[in-house]
Write an enzyme that holds these catalytic residues in place. Structure first.
Site, PDB file in Angstrom:
ATOM      1  N   TYR A   1       1.622  -1.005   0.253  1.00 51.60           N
ATOM      2  CA  TYR A   1       0.255  -0.227   0.144  1.00 51.60           C
ATOM      3  C   TYR A   1       0.822   1.382  -0.421  1.00 51.60           C
ATOM      4  O   TYR A   1       1.568   1.128   0.789  1.00 51.60           O
ATOM      5  CB  TYR A   1      -0.889  -0.165   1.523  1.00 51.60           C
TER       6      TYR A   1
ATOM      7  N   CYS B   1     -15.251 -21.413 -12.605  1.00 52.96           N
ATOM      8  CA  CYS B   1     -17.377 -21.425 -12.726  1.00 52.96           C
ATOM      9  C   CYS B   1     -17.126 -22.138 -11.395  1.00 52.96           C
ATOM     10  O   CYS B   1     -16.994 -23.235 -11.138  1.00 52.96           O
ATOM     11  CB  CYS B   1     -17.233 -22.133 -14.003  1.00 52.96           C
TER      12      CYS B   1
END
Length: 556
Positions: A273, A410
């Site tokens: 960050y 999926c």
């Protein structure tokens, strides 16, 4: 010299049906390790960094080379042990045992923090494996696209009557995981404004079609969003800016997005960050000279961002944490109400977990996209009455660019994983597919993770932090005959906040493989149903009864 850096390396996994190893059971982990470091897959392949701050595939280049060497000689009754990215032993086991067992980043709980881990990392004694980086089943940003898509679809249903058109999402982070947000958002019908401090990441997402447009100012980005919303055609915009700056500026301007989230690498304040007002180069230098100052500045900026998220929530935005632990970082920096907006799992995903539904993925070791398209068709054939799933597969084929070896994700559950895998194995056996398929999943799954600020947040029985479950999951997958099994710590949310396990199995067309996939891909999602039934969720209890699971403490 840093043994983890080598800019001369360009790793491409072999394609086709020719073996480099002694069988597909060892060829598969070799190819998938290499695929994790493909230049179109990994974030910083020259540093062995796959995604998620410093999530690596191997501890250093010497360890990588040795792993490849061992896999090429490994017999089908031997198992390679990998300790935090380092190959430490080969042992005689048996044909149905895993060929590789992996443990990454695990620390005794009292020492399970970034400070201790970073010291070990600097000494070359540990490696951060994230989730699928160190377990060799990362498939690029597609790996999280459907989960993010399912979340955004659920957001639209809960907050906007199922209509996302004309609505927009504000977020941060376009790394390997965060980069999924833009494509998933537009697939769900939203426009997306994603802040990213590293321009190369925006360009990467543009190249792989995960981002539609790039902006260099907030005004430019907002104009793009407004134009898209007016036209009714969603757009994704990568804005070169610090998320903390942008989120706070929108509060100041009184502009409220429809949805607010974040997927910066906030889980790692040292490496993941960028503090407000800092350049990338400044941060890189400071990480070498004053780690504590970097962490302090990063967490202060996270506090600014989370405070802005809370204010945007109060102004009416649907606000959610997307599992990067930014709320915890802000809480530790004085934002005492940081947890006033929910995590995405308890808010939107847990009912799926109760039925063992999660991120099932498979990869064509042939390198041939046609093998994936044929398996897409097989999924539709075997699950004919799920239009939502069919729509996902159609959109994925049209809009998702393969990265490295062709792959598909999926979300399917206990009822379907084993039978899909056995069908894929039969397709390999009869020559419909040109080479074997590997099947795996994210560690973010229903029975494979303990993470109180993410997957197991707000469990109804209070068992958020109980980590027996991923350990049992790894043990059961090992006993069931998976090809490789991994047990990690700290993925997604950082050191001290998660434990999780991974599993991969090869469909090589043999009868032995058919038996193994039948066991593994039933038992693996069944542990998720077990875990949620044990916590008291009625959906899970009903699923367990319907599927005939033997759960001794489940009352009739």
């Amino acid at each position: 010299m840093d043994k983890r850096h080598d800019s001369s390396r360009r790793i491409i996994a072999p394609h086709g049906s020719q073996l480099s190893c002694k069988s597909w059971l060892t060829e598969a982990p070799m190819r998938m390790l290499m695929n994790n470091l493909h230049p179109d897959v990994a974030e910083r392949p020259e540093d062995l960094v796959v995604y998620g701050g410093i999530g690596r595939a191997a501890r250093d280049w010497d360890c990588y080379d040795k792993i490849i060497e061992v896999l090429k000689r490994l017999e089908d009754d031997e198992t390679l042990m990998v300790q935090s990215g380092k190959p430490v032993g080969v042992f005689r086991t048996h044909a149905d045992a895993p060929r590789v067992l992996i443990a990454n980043s695990n620390l005794v709980p009292h020492w399970a923090n970034w400070e201790h881990f970073n010291e070990l990392d600097k000494q070359g004694l540990a490696m951060y494996g994230q989730m699928t980086a160190g377990s060799w089943i990362y498939i690029g940003t597609q790996g999280i696209v459907q989960g993010t898509y399912e979340t955004f679809v659920a957001v639209a249903k809960q907050h906007f009557g199922g209509v996302a058109a004309g609505k927009w999402i504000l977020t941060g982070g376009l790394g390997g995981m965060g980069g999924a947000q833009t494509l998933a958002g537009t697939m769900a019908g939203f426009s997306v404004l994603a802040c990213e401090v590293d321009e190369t990441r925006i360009d990467f997402r543009l190249r792989t079609r995960y981002v539609d447009k790039k902006a260099t100012s907030l005004d430019e980005a907002l104009a793009m969003i407004n134009d898209a919303n007016a036209s009714g055609k969603p757009v994704s915009v990568g804005l070169l800016a610090n998320a903390a700056d942008v989120f706070a500026e929108l509060v100041k301007r009184g502009i409220t997005p429809d949805v607010v989230t974040d997927q910066t690498s906030a889980h790692d304040p040292l490496n993941g960050y960028l503090p407000q007002g800092w350049t990338m180069a400044q941060a890189a230098d400071m990480r070498k000279t004053d780690e504590a100052a970097v962490v302090k500045a990063a967490k202060a900026s996270m506090a600014v961002q989370v405070q802005a998220m809370l204010e945007l929530q109060a102004a009416g935005a649907a606000t959610l944490d997307y599992g990067n632990n930014i709320r915890q970082m802000a809480f530790e920096t004085g934002v005492k109400n940081a947890f006033d907006f929910p995590g995405f799992v308890p808010a939107y995903i847990r009912p799926l977990f109760c039925e063992g539904i999660g991120p099932f993925r498979w990869v064509a070791l042939s390198g041939d996209p046609e093998d994936i398209y044929k398996t897409d068709a097989k999924v539709k054939e075997l699950i004919p009455d799920n239009p939502h799933l069919h729509n996902w597969l159609d959109m994925a084929r049209e809009r998702i660019a393969f990265q490295g070896l062709p792959a598909r994700i999926c979300w399917v559950g206990l009822k379907d994983r084993a039978r899909l895998a056995q069908a894929f194995n039969e397709m390999v056996k009869n020559g419909e597919l040109s080479a074997p398929i590997v099947i795996g999943r994210d560690h973010l799954d229903s029975g494979s993770v303990a993470s109180p600020n993410r997957e197991t947040e707000s469990m109804m029985d209070g068992s958020d932090a109980v980590s027996d479950w991923p350990l049992l999951n790894a043990l059961l997958n090992t006993a069931s005959g998976a090809t490789w099994v991994s047990l990690h710590h700290g993925g997604g949310v950082g050191m001290g906040f998660s434990q999780h396990s991974g599993v991969v199995i090869v469909c090589d067309g043999t009868e032995a493989a058919a038996k193994r996939v039948g066991r593994v891909l039933w038992n693996d999602p069944a542990t998720g149903v077990m875990r949620h039934a044990d916590a008291g969720y009625e959906i899970a209890k009903n699923c367990a009864k319907e599927q005939g699971l033997d759960l001794p403490m489940l009352k009739d």
